[in-house]
Design an enzyme around this catalytic site. Sequence first.
Site, PDB file in Angstrom:
ATOM      1  N   ARG A  34       0.813  -1.073   0.174  1.00  0.00           N
ATOM      2  CA  ARG A  34       0.047  -0.148  -0.295  1.00  0.00           C
ATOM      3  C   ARG A  34       0.883   1.259  -0.112  1.00  0.00           C
ATOM      4  O   ARG A  34       0.637   2.335  -0.656  1.00  0.00           O
ATOM      5  CB  ARG A  34      -0.765   0.175   1.213  1.00  0.00           C
ATOM      6  CG  ARG A  34      -2.242  -0.850   1.162  1.00  0.00           C
ATOM      7  CD  ARG A  34      -2.880  -0.955   2.205  1.00  0.00           C
ATOM      8  NE  ARG A  34      -4.241  -1.612   1.745  1.00  0.00           N
ATOM      9  CZ  ARG A  34      -5.028  -2.123   2.719  1.00  0.00           C
ATOM     10  NH1 ARG A  34      -5.021  -1.806   4.059  1.00  0.00           N
ATOM     11  NH2 ARG A  34      -6.298  -2.430   2.227  1.00  0.00           N
ATOM     12  N   LYS A 220     -18.494 -17.180   3.185  1.00  0.00           N
ATOM     13  CA  LYS A 220     -19.947 -17.324   3.326  1.00  0.00           C
ATOM     14  C   LYS A 220     -20.592 -16.610   2.157  1.00  0.00           C
ATOM     15  O   LYS A 220     -20.340 -15.845   1.641  1.00  0.00           O
ATOM     16  CB  LYS A 220     -20.470 -16.551   4.569  1.00  0.00           C
ATOM     17  CG  LYS A 220     -19.612 -17.367   5.806  1.00  0.00           C
ATOM     18  CD  LYS A 220     -20.264 -16.418   6.980  1.00  0.00           C
ATOM     19  CE  LYS A 220     -19.947 -17.416   8.407  1.00  0.00           C
ATOM     20  NZ  LYS A 220     -20.008 -16.457   9.567  1.00  0.00           N
ATOM     21  N   GLY A 376      -9.304  -8.610  -0.188  1.00  0.00           N
ATOM     22  CA  GLY A 376      -8.087  -9.143   0.571  1.00  0.00           C
ATOM     23  C   GLY A 376      -7.469 -10.520   0.367  1.00  0.00           C
ATOM     24  O   GLY A 376      -6.297 -10.645  -0.117  1.00  0.00           O
ATOM     25  N   GLY A 399     -13.221  -3.986   0.678  1.00  0.00           N
ATOM     26  CA  GLY A 399     -14.425  -3.587   0.789  1.00  0.00           C
ATOM     27  C   GLY A 399     -15.091  -2.480  -0.036  1.00  0.00           C
ATOM     28  O   GLY A 399     -16.059  -2.426  -0.644  1.00  0.00           O
TER      29      GLY A 399
HETATM   30  P1  AMP Z   1     -13.992 -14.112   2.829  1.00  0.00           P
HETATM   31  O1  AMP Z   1     -13.502 -13.255   3.863  1.00  0.00           O
HETATM   32  O2  AMP Z   1     -15.511 -14.180   2.979  1.00  0.00           O
HETATM   33  O3  AMP Z   1     -13.652 -13.882   1.351  1.00  0.00           O
HETATM   34  O4  AMP Z   1     -13.564 -15.806   3.134  1.00  0.00           O
HETATM   35  C1  AMP Z   1     -11.967 -16.070   2.911  1.00  0.00           C
HETATM   36  C2  AMP Z   1     -11.902 -17.260   3.876  1.00  0.00           C
HETATM   37  O5  AMP Z   1     -12.582 -18.261   3.462  1.00  0.00           O
HETATM   38  C3  AMP Z   1     -10.418 -17.489   3.737  1.00  0.00           C
HETATM   39  O6  AMP Z   1      -9.791 -17.189   4.935  1.00  0.00           O
HETATM   40  C4  AMP Z   1     -10.489 -19.015   3.320  1.00  0.00           C
HETATM   41  O7  AMP Z   1      -9.703 -19.594   4.135  1.00  0.00           O
HETATM   42  C5  AMP Z   1     -11.987 -19.240   3.930  1.00  0.00           C
HETATM   43  N1  AMP Z   1     -12.579 -20.303   3.204  1.00  0.00           N
HETATM   44  C6  AMP Z   1     -12.764 -20.843   2.011  1.00  0.00           C
HETATM   45  N2  AMP Z   1     -13.043 -22.119   1.828  1.00  0.00           N
HETATM   46  C7  AMP Z   1     -13.464 -22.414   2.747  1.00  0.00           C
HETATM   47  C8  AMP Z   1     -13.973 -23.632   3.222  1.00  0.00           C
HETATM   48  N3  AMP Z   1     -14.295 -24.717   2.233  1.00  0.00           N
HETATM   49  N4  AMP Z   1     -14.150 -24.071   4.555  1.00  0.00           N
HETATM   50  C9  AMP Z   1     -13.816 -22.898   5.276  1.00  0.00           C
HETATM   51  N5  AMP Z   1     -13.226 -21.662   5.021  1.00  0.00           N
HETATM   52  C10 AMP Z   1     -13.134 -21.717   3.785  1.00  0.00           C
END
Ligand code: AMP
Length: 418
Positions: A34, A220, A376, A399
Amino acid sequence: MTIDQFNFAGHKAFVRVDFNVPLDEHYHITDDTRIRAAIPTLSRIIKDGGSVIIGSHLGRPKGVDVQFSLRHILTHVSELLGVPVQFADDCVSDEAVSMAGRLRAGEVLMLENLRFYAEEEGKPRGLKEDVTAEEKAAAKAAIKEAQALFTRKLASMADCYVNDAFGTAHRAHASTALIAAQFDRDHKMFGYLMEQEVRAVEKVMHQIERPFTAIMGGSKVSSKIEIIENLLGKVDNLILSGGMGYTFAKAAGGTVGKSLVEDDKLDLARDIVRKAKEQGVNLVLSVDAKIADRFDNDAQTRYSDIMTIPDEWEGLDIGPKTMALFRDVILQSKTILWNGPTGVFEMDNFSDGSRAVGEAIAEATAAGAFSLVGGGDSVACVNKFGQAEKMSYVSTGGGALLEAIEGKTLPGIAAIAG
Ligand code: AMP
């Protein structure tokens, strides 16, 4: 006004940057991306013979907190810029204002963390749980008034304003948005980084060469639902993977063992499948998974159909069939957006899917597609796998990027672009 049209000679510029870099326990910078990203803007002003007042936040302090002092990064900023950088211990003290006043051509002053003041974010701090609604309203009014004063003080140090902090462009804070109102349109502008980011978002949103494929991953569905719905109206292919894939599998009648599932989002998942069909979007979901008997890099693993994951096992990455499926779609694409890993890429044994997606995007890009990687974790992925240089654009915004793609107006951009 654009930065290339403006001659900074004899001017003092307040430059809002995003120097919110990660530090280790000894306050050493562990990733200076950054800071490097803002150097072209700062160097340009210095080269023109202008002087620079650098404003930034670092972390989420709740008040003055030495842990979040920008002094920790002063030497590094100075080294990267190649000039000495002065430091004001308090971003709006009389001393800071007079240091800014004394700056001569080519000189640089960095202000202490703007978020040491609640005024930067404009939200009351330290309110007790049991305050009445009136007390809350009074505290809000007081901070807004204080924020206006804080904003004017920052603005008074300079005669022009440059915003180069894309990472905070989705926040209507004093130094990212409100301050712009203190300058007329000929004296406020985006920095080079911000210009690039805005251009990259424009390209995937408005100058789309088709097919347009978005690859969404991460943990999620719930945190990405707005962007997924917005993308349905724009993309030709929507690849959904990562943790959210299991919610879709369960919604379609599969059994997913201990995999990450949002049981309250099963209807939502069915809804997305239906909407994709209605809108003619090719929704591409995982068909197999690399499953593990526990959430650990050293767990026992095997591959499984995504619809029949055994009890006590959990899917932590996509399997080889899914990798091939995603790859085919990506290679046929002309515009590609990637946000979120396909699995728990932080663990080496569950990073193959994310690496394969990155590789396919790199190949498509080499063949002429435009690729934008942001948010990120996907940026961490392409850095980890050494693929960043092979993407058309890797955004510094998490974000902010997602909100821009959701179609929201970012306050930091609107404050300058109108
Ligand atoms: P996000 O912050 O929603 O973009 O999610 C990123 C995070 O999702 C990363 O730290 C990954 O380790 C986690 N992630 C991705 N796939 C899975 C999975 N199948 N089970 C658990 N965590 C996951």
